[in-house]
Design a protein around this motif. Structure first.
Motif, PDB file in Angstrom:
ATOM      1  N   GLU A  93      49.628  25.930  37.223  1.00  0.00           N
ATOM      2  CA  GLU A  93      49.051  26.918  36.297  1.00  0.00           C
ATOM      3  C   GLU A  93      47.753  27.533  36.818  1.00  0.00           C
ATOM      4  O   GLU A  93      47.271  28.522  36.300  1.00  0.00           O
ATOM      5  N   LEU A  94      47.176  26.883  37.840  1.00  0.00           N
ATOM      6  CA  LEU A  94      45.891  27.389  38.346  1.00  0.00           C
ATOM      7  C   LEU A  94      46.095  28.736  39.031  1.00  0.00           C
ATOM      8  O   LEU A  94      47.125  28.983  39.662  1.00  0.00           O
ATOM      9  N   LEU A  95      45.094  29.600  38.906  1.00  0.00           N
ATOM     10  CA  LEU A  95      45.213  30.942  39.486  1.00  0.00           C
ATOM     11  C   LEU A  95      45.021  30.892  41.000  1.00  0.00           C
ATOM     12  O   LEU A  95      44.302  30.033  41.519  1.00  0.00           O
ATOM     13  N   GLY A  96      45.675  31.850  41.690  1.00  0.00           N
ATOM     14  CA  GLY A  96      45.462  31.969  43.136  1.00  0.00           C
ATOM     15  C   GLY A  96      44.040  32.455  43.383  1.00  0.00           C
ATOM     16  O   GLY A  96      43.528  33.275  42.635  1.00  0.00           O
ATOM     17  N   VAL A  97      43.391  31.909  44.401  1.00  0.00           N
ATOM     18  CA  VAL A  97      42.007  32.325  44.707  1.00  0.00           C
ATOM     19  C   VAL A  97      41.961  32.915  46.118  1.00  0.00           C
ATOM     20  O   VAL A  97      42.449  32.307  47.071  1.00  0.00           O
ATOM     21  N   ASP A  98      41.409  34.126  46.227  1.00  0.00           N
ATOM     22  CA  ASP A  98      41.235  34.754  47.544  1.00  0.00           C
ATOM     23  C   ASP A  98      39.752  34.741  47.870  1.00  0.00           C
ATOM     24  O   ASP A  98      38.940  35.163  47.045  1.00  0.00           O
ATOM     25  N   ILE A  99      39.430  34.247  49.048  1.00  0.00           N
ATOM     26  CA  ILE A  99      38.003  34.225  49.434  1.00  0.00           C
ATOM     27  C   ILE A  99      37.797  35.182  50.599  1.00  0.00           C
ATOM     28  O   ILE A  99      38.510  35.111  51.603  1.00  0.00           O
ATOM     29  N   PHE A 100      36.837  36.083  50.416  1.00  0.00           N
ATOM     30  CA  PHE A 100      36.565  37.082  51.453  1.00  0.00           C
ATOM     31  C   PHE A 100      35.287  36.715  52.198  1.00  0.00           C
ATOM     32  O   PHE A 100      34.229  36.563  51.598  1.00  0.00           O
ATOM     33  N   VAL A 101      35.413  36.580  53.512  1.00  0.00           N
ATOM     34  CA  VAL A 101      34.218  36.351  54.338  1.00  0.00           C
ATOM     35  C   VAL A 101      34.061  37.601  55.200  1.00  0.00           C
ATOM     36  O   VAL A 101      35.035  38.055  55.795  1.00  0.00           O
ATOM     37  N   CYS A 102      32.847  38.152  55.232  1.00  0.00           N
ATOM     38  CA  CYS A 102      32.635  39.391  56.000  1.00  0.00           C
ATOM     39  C   CYS A 102      31.754  39.108  57.206  1.00  0.00           C
ATOM     40  O   CYS A 102      30.786  38.356  57.108  1.00  0.00           O
ATOM     41  N   THR A 103      32.087  39.761  58.319  1.00  0.00           N
ATOM     42  CA  THR A 103      31.170  39.737  59.444  1.00  0.00           C
ATOM     43  C   THR A 103      31.204  41.121  60.065  1.00  0.00           C
ATOM     44  O   THR A 103      32.179  41.850  59.909  1.00  0.00           O
ATOM     45  N   GLY A 315      39.499  47.784  38.706  1.00  0.00           N
ATOM     46  CA  GLY A 315      39.214  48.938  37.842  1.00  0.00           C
ATOM     47  C   GLY A 315      39.754  48.818  36.435  1.00  0.00           C
ATOM     48  O   GLY A 315      39.671  49.773  35.663  1.00  0.00           O
ATOM     49  N   MET A 316      40.360  47.661  36.065  1.00  0.00           N
ATOM     50  CA  MET A 316      40.936  47.568  34.722  1.00  0.00           C
ATOM     51  C   MET A 316      39.860  47.277  33.682  1.00  0.00           C
ATOM     52  O   MET A 316      38.864  46.626  33.988  1.00  0.00           O
ATOM     53  N   LYS A 317      40.116  47.744  32.438  1.00  0.00           N
ATOM     54  CA  LYS A 317      39.189  47.451  31.346  1.00  0.00           C
ATOM     55  C   LYS A 317      39.484  46.061  30.829  1.00  0.00           C
ATOM     56  O   LYS A 317      40.639  45.628  30.839  1.00  0.00           O
ATOM     57  N   TYR A 318      38.456  45.384  30.313  1.00  0.00           N
ATOM     58  CA  TYR A 318      38.676  44.038  29.787  1.00  0.00           C
ATOM     59  C   TYR A 318      39.484  44.108  28.488  1.00  0.00           C
ATOM     60  O   TYR A 318      39.234  44.947  27.624  1.00  0.00           O
ATOM     61  N   SER A 319      40.505  43.247  28.387  1.00  0.00           N
ATOM     62  CA  SER A 319      41.156  43.045  27.081  1.00  0.00           C
ATOM     63  C   SER A 319      41.724  41.635  27.079  1.00  0.00           C
ATOM     64  O   SER A 319      42.093  41.108  28.131  1.00  0.00           O
ATOM     65  N   LYS A 320      41.797  41.044  25.897  1.00  0.00           N
ATOM     66  CA  LYS A 320      42.282  39.656  25.788  1.00  0.00           C
ATOM     67  C   LYS A 320      43.723  39.554  26.273  1.00  0.00           C
ATOM     68  O   LYS A 320      44.101  38.620  26.954  1.00  0.00           O
ATOM     69  N   GLU A 321      44.528  40.590  25.954  1.00  0.00           N
ATOM     70  CA  GLU A 321      45.952  40.579  26.320  1.00  0.00           C
ATOM     71  C   GLU A 321      46.104  40.522  27.840  1.00  0.00           C
ATOM     72  O   GLU A 321      46.958  39.824  28.368  1.00  0.00           O
ATOM     73  N   LEU A 322      45.227  41.273  28.535  1.00  0.00           N
ATOM     74  CA  LEU A 322      45.300  41.320  29.998  1.00  0.00           C
ATOM     75  C   LEU A 322      45.081  39.929  30.589  1.00  0.00           C
ATOM     76  O   LEU A 322      45.768  39.507  31.518  1.00  0.00           O
ATOM     77  N   ILE A 323      44.141  39.186  30.010  1.00  0.00           N
ATOM     78  CA  ILE A 323      43.821  37.849  30.512  1.00  0.00           C
ATOM     79  C   ILE A 323      45.013  36.917  30.279  1.00  0.00           C
ATOM     80  O   ILE A 323      45.438  36.185  31.184  1.00  0.00           O
ATOM     81  N   VAL A 324      45.602  36.990  29.056  1.00  0.00           N
ATOM     82  CA  VAL A 324      46.749  36.123  28.744  1.00  0.00           C
ATOM     83  C   VAL A 324      47.872  36.419  29.712  1.00  0.00           C
ATOM     84  O   VAL A 324      48.482  35.524  30.298  1.00  0.00           O
ATOM     85  N   SER A 326      47.690  37.703  32.794  1.00  0.00           N
ATOM     86  CA  SER A 326      47.433  37.265  34.173  1.00  0.00           C
ATOM     87  C   SER A 326      47.509  35.751  34.294  1.00  0.00           C
ATOM     88  O   SER A 326      47.907  35.221  35.322  1.00  0.00           O
ATOM     89  N   MET A 327      47.151  35.025  33.216  1.00  0.00           N
ATOM     90  CA  MET A 327      47.248  33.563  33.266  1.00  0.00           C
ATOM     91  C   MET A 327      48.718  33.141  33.299  1.00  0.00           C
ATOM     92  O   MET A 327      49.068  32.108  33.868  1.00  0.00           O
ATOM     93  N   ALA A 328      49.599  33.967  32.691  1.00  0.00           N
ATOM     94  CA  ALA A 328      51.012  33.585  32.613  1.00  0.00           C
ATOM     95  C   ALA A 328      51.735  33.850  33.927  1.00  0.00           C
ATOM     96  O   ALA A 328      52.800  33.320  34.181  1.00  0.00           O
ATOM     97  N   MET A 329      51.106  34.670  34.789  1.00  0.00           N
ATOM     98  CA  MET A 329      51.761  35.009  36.057  1.00  0.00           C
ATOM     99  C   MET A 329      51.897  33.772  36.937  1.00  0.00           C
ATOM    100  O   MET A 329      50.942  33.041  37.145  1.00  0.00           O
ATOM    101  N   LYS A 330      53.090  33.528  37.434  1.00  0.00           N
ATOM    102  CA  LYS A 330      53.293  32.340  38.268  1.00  0.00           C
ATOM    103  C   LYS A 330      53.175  32.732  39.743  1.00  0.00           C
ATOM    104  O   LYS A 330      53.535  33.829  40.143  1.00  0.00           O
ATOM    105  N   TYR A 331      52.662  31.811  40.491  1.00  0.00           N
ATOM    106  CA  TYR A 331      52.499  32.064  41.918  1.00  0.00           C
ATOM    107  C   TYR A 331      53.765  31.608  42.628  1.00  0.00           C
ATOM    108  O   TYR A 331      54.198  30.464  42.509  1.00  0.00           O
TER     109      TYR A 331
END
Ligand code: UPG
Length: 662
Positions: A93-103, A315-324, A326-331
């Motif tokens: 259930e944990l979300l995918g995490v992308d880490i960006f390192v810049c050089t 660029g998306m606006k915050y909404s509770k539905e959007l969060i629910v 994205s949490m439901a999306m399976k990796y």
């Protein structure tokens, strides 16, 4: 325990002891009212403009002080319970995490340091198949690519070692520099030595390659990725280079204990001389396009060490539905496409033309057109309704490099101040752009940074004009014997004592605070001033923004002096000329007044009564500038102020003193 029986991941606690801070703020407010009253009611008959100037500078300081007081009026602390994450969520259930390192430059940001950063984030205590690490190389250097290739191999040893020994910090460079060999357990000690030796060997290989300046032909043959450099004309003219060094979806991508490794990707986005590459913002957007995968309404977003939801950056606006949603999306970890075809297909996303006529850099992703892309992007995200909170785990989540030389610090702050003021003057000014969705206190929090540039004028006036008027015989403050002096003394002394108490309470030392005060003044009289000039030149169309990368290398001598808290000058810079001229001018002022033989003892007392506050201010400024005099006249090491800067500054300071006296 939360409402529905679940354990909250963090708790919000109001700060304590606010009564002291509020009483202090109220008393300073009263002091400022008295000063204003004095300035208006004792308006001089002659030399009115210098008096008006003092008053305007004081009004500005007061205005800035009120903003900081409002922002600090009701702070909250977040207490995070990281360990509850695993009891609330299944691994899947944990979300995918992308880490960006810049050089961006292997000379200023050495590949060994870059890969140590990459290894430290790869070792995060997070399911590896949910973790992807992307290295953006704006320097398009095969040396950095070579170092990353080496690191991808070393990760197979380093990650299990970090798990077993609960290594902290997880950067191998920092770990082996700070942690002694474990002596209690012979088995562990042996393993420790093996890993250390393997790391040292890797570091030596990378460093000698960096010194050589190129990757030898036999090594280039070892990985197809090096072939991409056949098409590189220069770091400013090359196609996109994308290499998936570890494909986290591949069942064979495992460490020596058979545990999955996180995905590791190298990207040098396409650059062409005629197309602007938008500095770090462009690099971050290329990564975003590519990866698939608090108290005042929240803290300001200031670049480094920030974790975002992908939706907020896109660029998306915050909404509770959007969060629910994205949490439901399976990796899905299934390999649908081979890494090699992803590499080919995704190159287009990192090309110069991909973003043409798209909302990237405008409504989507990290914002373009500003050297503080972090602040601008933060304002835009928060004005779309997203909120931020501080995550303050006991163990620091991110550790970074700070500049070790004075010039690096001043240039870095010039870039920040310039970009911040540019935002204030633009349509993205938080008072305009954020007025609907951002709490007023959050808008004001951003303004603490956005007003750095105007701060320089008031400070320059205060460090120059009172000494100039002292030499000219113009009094700018109440007499020492007058009770009108009390509010001035009270405001200045109590304000500084409060800052000292706050600094020490947060873990600093008195010496550290003193250095902070020096830096506070140096930044205001140079970085912010030069940023103001650049802003004006840009508004008139005479110059363009430049992103001067902060150097992250220091030799042993420099490091030693840094550890000894000795200020590092070393090079010639117009900023040092301004600093040294102001320092010398104040010193001359003090010497002239102190050694004036024409003034007998009676007159001396009178002079002190009339000009006491100006003399005191001059003394404080001379004290603050002690490292400058030392750098000019007493130091012999390579960190001293160059003779050319000293001579120029003496000439300017003498000229200013002569103008004041005759
Ligand atoms: O054209 C460029 C210029 C810079 N960078 C990278 O951007 C980062 C920040 O640059 P640095 O010179 O280290 O600037 P700092 O002043 O230390 O960085 C602060 O200020 C920057 C904005 O000025 C923010 O982007 C950063 O997050 C924030 O930590 C570094 O990793 C660079 O490699 C690029 O990738 N491409």
């Amino acid at each position: 325990m939360g409402k529905n029986g679940y354990l909250p991941l963090f708790e919000t606690r109001p700060a304590r002891g606010l009564v002291f801070f509020r009483s202090y703020a109220a008393s300073i407010f009263i002091g400022i009212c008295f000063i204003c009253f004095h300035r208006v009611s004792y308006f001089p008959v002659t030399e009115r403009w210098v008096w008006v100037g003092m008053f305007v500078a004081e009004l500005w300081f007061s205005f800035y002080f009120f903003i900081t007081v409002i922002v600090k009026w009701n702070p909250v602390f977040r207490c995070t319970f990281k360990d509850r994450l695993s009891s609330r969520f299944e691994e899947e259930e944990l979300l995918g995490v992308d880490i960006f390192v810049c050089t961006a430059d292997p000379r200023l940001e050495p590949p060994t340091m870059v890969v140590s950063t990459v290894l430290s984030v790869m070792a995060y205590d997070y399911p590896p198949h949910k973790l992807s690490v992307y290295l953006s190389d704006d320097g398009c250097s095969d040396l950095t690519f070579y170092a990353l290739l080496e690191a991808s191999g070393f990760a197979q040893l380093w990650l299990p070692f970090c798990r077993k020994l609960k290594v902290e910090p997880t950067s191998p460079e920092a770990y082996f520099q700070t942690t002694p060999e474990p002596v209690d357990d012979a088995f562990m000690a042996n393993e420790w030595l093996i890993i250390k030796k393997t790391y040292e060997d890797m570091r030596i290989r990378i460093e000698s390659m960096t010194r050589l300046g190129k990757v030898p032909a036999d090594i280039r043959k070892e990985h197809k990725g090096f072939d991409e450099w056949d098409f590189v004309v220069s770091r400013h003219d090359h196609p996109s280079i994308l290499q998936i060094l570890i494909d986290g979806r591949d069942p064979n991508a495992i460490d020596i204990e058979g545990k999955a490794l996180p995905t590791l990707v190298y990207l040098a986005r396409e650059k062409r001389p005629q197309i602007h590459h938008n500095f770090k913002a462009g690099a971050l957007n290329a990564l975003l396009e590519l990866a698939g995968f608090d108290g005042n309404g929240g803290p300001c977003y200031i670049g480094t060490g920030c974790v975002h939801r992908r939706e907020s950056l896109c660029g998306m606006k915050y909404s509770k539905e959007l969060i629910v949603e994205s949490m439901a999306m399976k990796y899905d970890r299934k390999i649908i496409e081979k890494a090699s075809s992803i590499e080919e297909n995704c190159k287009a996303l990192a090309s110069c033309t991909y973003e043409e006529n798209t909302p990237w850099g405008k409504e989507m992703g990290v914002k373009y057109g500003c050297v503080v892309e972090d602040i601008l992007t933060g304002i835009c995200i928060q004005s779309r309704g997203w909120r931020s909170v501080y995550l303050t785990p006991q163990r620091e989540a991110f550790l970074g490099m700070v500049p070790t030389t004075l010039l690096d610090t001043l240039v870095q702050h010039k870039r920040w101040a310039e970009g911040d003021f540019q935002i204030f003057l633009s349509k993205h000014c938080p008072f305009v752009y954020g007025c609907q969705n951002m709490p007023l206190k959050l808008q004001l929090s951003y303004c603490i940074y956005l007003f750095w540039v105007p701060n320089c004028f008031a400070t320059l006036y205060y460090v120059f004009v009172p000494s100039f008027c002292l030499l000219k015989g113009i009094s700018l403050f109440p007499k020492i014997s007058s009770s009108w002096g009390i509010p001035y003394l009270y405001v200045i002394v109590v304000h500084r004592v409060q800052s000292l108490v706050e600094f020490v309470w947060l873990g600093g030392t008195v010496r550290g605070w003193l250095n902070e005060q020096r830096m506070w003044m140096f930044k205001r009289t140079t970085s912010y001033f030069f940023a103001a000039i650049d802003n004006i030149l840009k508004l008139c169309g005479f110059s363009k923004s430049a992103f001067i990368i902060t150097g992250k290398v220091a030799d042993d001598d420099l490091n030693r002096r840094y550890e000894q808290e000795s200020m590092e000058f070393g090079t010639s810079s117009p900023m040092f000329t301004v600093l040294a001229t102001l320092a010398l001018f104040n010193l001359f002022g003090l010497v002239v007044v102190g050694t004036n033989k024409a003034i007998n003892d009676d007159a001396r007392i009178k002079v002190f009564d009339i000009f006491g506050f100006q003399i005191l201010l001059c003394c404080v400024l001379v004290f603050v500038n002690l490292p400058i005099y030392q750098g000019m006249f007493f130091r012999k090491d390579s960190g001293k102020i160059p003779a050319s800067v000293t001579l120029r500054s003496i000439a300017f300071a003498l000229l200013a003193s002569t103008l004041a006296m005759y």
